[in-house]
Design a protein around this motif. Structure first.
Motif, PDB file in Angstrom:
ATOM      1  N   UNK A   5       2.450  -0.078   1.048  1.00 47.31           N
ATOM      2  CA  UNK A   5       1.806  -1.276   1.580  1.00 47.31           C
ATOM      3  C   UNK A   5       2.679  -2.506   1.393  1.00 47.31           C
ATOM      4  N   UNK A   6       3.388  -2.563   0.273  1.00 52.15           N
ATOM      5  CA  UNK A   6       4.218  -3.730  -0.016  1.00 52.15           C
ATOM      6  C   UNK A   6       5.521  -3.738   0.773  1.00 52.15           C
ATOM      7  N   UNK A   7       6.110  -2.556   0.978  1.00 51.43           N
ATOM      8  CA  UNK A   7       7.436  -2.495   1.587  1.00 51.43           C
ATOM      9  C   UNK A   7       7.414  -2.117   3.065  1.00 51.43           C
ATOM     10  N   UNK A   8       6.288  -1.597   3.550  1.00 55.87           N
ATOM     11  CA  UNK A   8       6.169  -1.280   4.977  1.00 55.87           C
ATOM     12  C   UNK A   8       4.806  -1.731   5.500  1.00 55.87           C
ATOM     13  N   UNK A   9       4.450  -3.000   5.284  1.00 51.70           N
ATOM     14  CA  UNK A   9       3.113  -3.456   5.674  1.00 51.70           C
ATOM     15  C   UNK A   9       2.879  -3.440   7.178  1.00 51.70           C
ATOM     16  N   UNK A  10       3.966  -3.419   7.960  1.00 52.44           N
ATOM     17  CA  UNK A  10       3.799  -3.337   9.410  1.00 52.44           C
ATOM     18  C   UNK A  10       3.301  -1.960   9.852  1.00 52.44           C
ATOM     19  N   UNK A  11       3.378  -0.972   8.957  1.00 53.17           N
ATOM     20  CA  UNK A  11       2.932   0.389   9.272  1.00 53.17           C
ATOM     21  C   UNK A  11       1.602   0.746   8.607  1.00 53.17           C
ATOM     22  N   UNK A  12       1.185  -0.026   7.609  1.00 59.60           N
ATOM     23  CA  UNK A  12       0.007   0.301   6.816  1.00 59.60           C
ATOM     24  C   UNK A  12      -1.054  -0.775   7.032  1.00 59.60           C
ATOM     25  N   UNK A  13      -2.202  -0.384   7.596  1.00 58.51           N
ATOM     26  CA  UNK A  13      -3.245  -1.353   7.926  1.00 58.51           C
ATOM     27  C   UNK A  13      -4.033  -1.801   6.707  1.00 58.51           C
ATOM     28  N   UNK A  14      -4.140  -0.927   5.687  1.00 60.36           N
ATOM     29  CA  UNK A  14      -4.858  -1.261   4.452  1.00 60.36           C
ATOM     30  C   UNK A  14      -4.477  -0.220   3.409  1.00 60.36           C
ATOM     31  N   UNK A  15      -4.681  -0.572   2.139  1.00 57.36           N
ATOM     32  CA  UNK A  15      -4.321   0.338   1.050  1.00 57.36           C
ATOM     33  C   UNK A  15      -5.470   0.429   0.063  1.00 57.36           C
ATOM     34  N   UNK A  16      -5.669   1.626  -0.502  1.00 53.85           N
ATOM     35  CA  UNK A  16      -6.686   1.842  -1.533  1.00 53.85           C
ATOM     36  C   UNK A  16      -6.082   2.699  -2.637  1.00 53.85           C
ATOM     37  N   UNK A  17      -6.072   2.177  -3.849  1.00 55.91           N
ATOM     38  CA  UNK A  17      -5.520   2.920  -4.970  1.00 55.91           C
ATOM     39  C   UNK A  17      -6.605   3.342  -5.939  1.00 55.91           C
ATOM     40  N   UNK A  18      -6.390   4.502  -6.573  1.00 51.83           N
ATOM     41  CA  UNK A  18      -7.327   5.011  -7.572  1.00 51.83           C
ATOM     42  C   UNK A  18      -6.553   5.331  -8.850  1.00 51.83           C
TER      43      UNK A  18
END
Length: 245
Positions: free
Chosen positions: A82-95
């Motif tokens: 998410x931090x380094x390719x935000x143009x490819x990732x619409x949202x992030x969820x971590x567990x």
């Protein structure tokens, strides 16, 4: 996530990390963690994006609705994507795994959902040096969860008046009856993003709603106080990457 993917109509993709022993203890290079992948500086961002490219050549996908998630080191890796390719990732969820990036400078705002138990004895909620990995002498220095959330709040330019909801409790008589989960939401952030924290008590280093009592001596208690898959899809389905967002 197979059953949830079938129910909600999305494609679940499970790439493997590298290293390990006989297919076990695979790791991701999530920045400052973990194991051989980080030590060897494996390009796991490049690998993950190549997986997405390969997937799009096999099945039709909506490139504006690609989301990243993971558990533990997988959570850390999702944050790196998410931090380094935000143009490819619409949202992030971590567990159960906070971000471990030496440099944090995403080019775009990113919606964030994090789920973590204060009683996780492997990925410590308050940060610090965790216990050694199984069969190794390698430990991880964890970032405090609240510090990671603060990084995303600043980056996404979120208003500092969150909505803190009434805690959810385990069902009476269930093994997780004493567990709780509290959701804190920072809404109306930059470009329509949001930052959400589910703070659990009682659970271990686990995927809430997943397989219960899986290696409890190593990972701690399982929990069904919330279902991570359900909460993630509610969150993911609100967000789409379009242009600068």
């Amino acid at each position: 996530m197979d059953a949830a993917a079938d129910r909600d109509g999305y494609i679940a993709v499970y790439p493997n990390g590298s290293g390990g022993i006989g297919g076990w203890l695979l790791t991701w290079n999530a920045g400052a963690c973990c194991g051989p992948a980080a030590a060897s500086e494996v390009d796991d961002v490049g690998f993950s994006l190549a997986v997405l490219d390969d997937l799009s050549s096999r099945v039709p996908i909506d490139r504006g609705r690609v989301y990243a998630t993971g558990l533990s080191n997988g959570s850390m890796m999702a944050y790196r994507l998410a931090a380094e390719a935000p143009e490819r990732i619409a949202a992030v969820a971590g567990v159960a795994g906070a971000m471990t990036l030496p440099r944090f400078a995403p080019r775009l705002a990113v919606p964030v959902l994090h789920i973590h138990s204060v009683n996780d004895e492997r990925a410590l909620y308050d940060g610090g040096l965790g216990p050694a990995f199984p069969f190794t002498n390698t430990s991880v220095l964890h970032q405090p969860v609240d510090a990671m959330i603060e990084q995303w709040l600043v980056h996404d330019d979120c208003p500092r008046k969150p909505r803190v909801e009434t805690p959810v409790s385990g069902k009476p008589g269930a093994p997780d009856a004493s567990h709780s989960a509290t959701r804190t939401t920072y809404a109306r952030c930059r470009d329509g993003t949001e930052v959400i924290l589910w703070k659990l008590t009682g659970a271990g280093h686990v995927w809430p709603g997943g397989i219960q009592n899986y290696l409890p001596r190593l990972l701690g208690p399982g929990t069904k106080v919330i279902d991570a898959n359900t909460e993630m899809w509610r969150f993911f389905s609100r967000h789409r990457r379009t242009g600068d967002r």
